[in-house]
Design a protein around this motif. Sequence first.
Motif, PDB file in Angstrom:
ATOM      1  N   TRP A  92     -48.188 -45.585  14.898  1.00  0.00           N
ATOM      2  CA  TRP A  92     -49.550 -45.950  14.491  1.00  0.00           C
ATOM      3  C   TRP A  92     -50.520 -45.896  15.666  1.00  0.00           C
ATOM      4  N   ARG A 114     -50.885 -42.211  16.747  1.00  0.00           N
ATOM      5  CA  ARG A 114     -51.747 -41.490  15.800  1.00  0.00           C
ATOM      6  C   ARG A 114     -53.205 -41.819  16.051  1.00  0.00           C
ATOM      7  N   HIS A 115     -53.490 -43.094  16.350  1.00  0.00           N
ATOM      8  CA  HIS A 115     -54.849 -43.552  16.634  1.00  0.00           C
ATOM      9  C   HIS A 115     -55.422 -42.808  17.841  1.00  0.00           C
ATOM     10  N   LYS A 175     -55.935 -38.941  17.116  1.00  0.00           N
ATOM     11  CA  LYS A 175     -57.142 -38.652  16.341  1.00  0.00           C
ATOM     12  C   LYS A 175     -58.380 -38.689  17.231  1.00  0.00           C
ATOM     13  N   LYS A 227     -52.411 -32.991  19.305  1.00  0.00           N
ATOM     14  CA  LYS A 227     -51.225 -32.917  18.472  1.00  0.00           C
ATOM     15  C   LYS A 227     -50.459 -34.239  18.568  1.00  0.00           C
ATOM     16  N   TYR A 270     -43.593 -37.145  17.084  1.00  0.00           N
ATOM     17  CA  TYR A 270     -42.769 -38.345  16.954  1.00  0.00           C
ATOM     18  C   TYR A 270     -41.371 -38.019  17.457  1.00  0.00           C
ATOM     19  N   ASP A 305     -44.590 -42.968   7.611  1.00  0.00           N
ATOM     20  CA  ASP A 305     -45.867 -42.473   8.141  1.00  0.00           C
ATOM     21  C   ASP A 305     -45.645 -41.451   9.250  1.00  0.00           C
ATOM     22  N   ARG A 336     -44.743 -38.121   7.804  1.00  0.00           N
ATOM     23  CA  ARG A 336     -45.865 -37.518   7.085  1.00  0.00           C
ATOM     24  C   ARG A 336     -46.952 -37.008   8.030  1.00  0.00           C
ATOM     25  N   ASP A 337     -47.274 -37.789   9.059  1.00  0.00           N
ATOM     26  CA  ASP A 337     -48.483 -37.526   9.844  1.00  0.00           C
ATOM     27  C   ASP A 337     -48.249 -36.748  11.131  1.00  0.00           C
ATOM     28  N   SER A 338     -47.023 -36.679  11.611  1.00  0.00           N
ATOM     29  CA  SER A 338     -46.766 -35.977  12.872  1.00  0.00           C
ATOM     30  C   SER A 338     -46.840 -34.481  12.669  1.00  0.00           C
ATOM     31  N   ASN A 339     -47.292 -33.793  13.713  1.00  0.00           N
ATOM     32  CA  ASN A 339     -47.248 -32.331  13.686  1.00  0.00           C
ATOM     33  C   ASN A 339     -45.816 -31.826  13.791  1.00  0.00           C
ATOM     34  N   LYS A 351     -40.955 -29.102  10.250  1.00  0.00           N
ATOM     35  CA  LYS A 351     -41.509 -29.799  11.421  1.00  0.00           C
ATOM     36  C   LYS A 351     -40.421 -30.387  12.328  1.00  0.00           C
TER      37      LYS A 351
END
Length: 404
Positions: free
Chosen positions: A115, A118-119, A122, A127, A130, A162, A165-168, A190
């Motif tokens: 988290w 990711r913050h 962004k 990139k 994880y 998460d 789902r969210d990692s490149n 991925k």
Amino acid sequence: MKILYLNHYAGSPSLGMEYRPYYLAREWVRAGNEVAIVAATFSHVRTKQPQKAREEVDGIAYLWLPTPTYRGNGLGRVKNIWSFLHQVWQLAPTLATKYKPDVVIASSTYPMDIWVARHIAKMAKAKLIYEVHDLWPASPMELSGLPWWHPFILLCQKAENDAYRDSNYVVSMLPNVAEHMAQHGLDLRKLRIVPNGISPEEWADAPAPLADPLTHHLNLLKAAGKTIVGYAGSHGLPNALDVLLDAAAMLRNSSLSFILVGDGHEKARLAQRIRNEGLNNVSLFDPVPKSQIPALLAHFDIAYIGWQRTPLYRFGIAPNKLMDYMMAGCAILHSVEAGNDPVTEADCGLTVAPESPQAVAQGLLQLAAATPHQRQDMGQRGRTFVLARHTYPVLAQQFLEVMA
């Protein structure tokens, strides 16, 4: 490329484990990249704790965030985790603007660091990668028996989902994780596997000599014609050292002598057990500096590594000390049931069932019955295996290709 590496437990050669972030980052710096590691000031796996808020080690910028100390896996460790994550979240704007990362890596045992990573990613338009050490919440559920509805487990599960789902990209040290990760939402395109390894340059020169009284004791055993069975590493429940002591009790009248070098939560209890049972063929010694590990392992006729029997290891194992054993050219007794087995793959020793003192004792006798030349051949096969597949220059390049 600018890389921001978040690893709560990151270490260095002077501080101790975890070594992987340091070795990868050092190779990335050598390849012309800029790397900053953000870690906590306290970790239960380090030998020493950092004394500075910032420092540079071999071109790597370390930022140490002050966190409370703890023992074991109770509330104190939870507070330590929360303190680290809270500070990284607060520092996110500063980290994004100061380091301007092209890549942000979330790399810890627990998954909640995704988290904060990711913050930052962004904010920096970077990139997000994880890096998986252990599968959480699967590990605390299967090793500690926590139910799926426990609040901490639910939190970990949310973070793991998460992350997928969210990692490149997702980089795993464990080789057999694809099915599990797909079940939790990962697009397997991925996924990349980058295991643990060794630094060849640490084995290139003459090793740092061992200090007394360990050297004296080992020389006495050699002079007495003993076959030395050695273990070097953490003394914790997952390391199955009670099984080794059970085997030592069965073999007390044999020519085998056992040396356990290291530290950990179980060491005091193991020492008391050795005294209570009169295991005169077993000796305990304090951990040695990493620079002395090659010299220590050179004294071992057989190196032991053991595991508990748990379904968790179906995802695979990636132990650092096994890489060291193989690089040292040791014949290895591996007590495990897992999704992968480097000892069998490399044909550098013998693998027996976990949690079976009888199997360990029988395996040790089988290896001890081999000639020194046969054990040397086993060790050479292990060393060749590691040099081909598990050196950090190679692994760091594989990781760089993911980031690029």
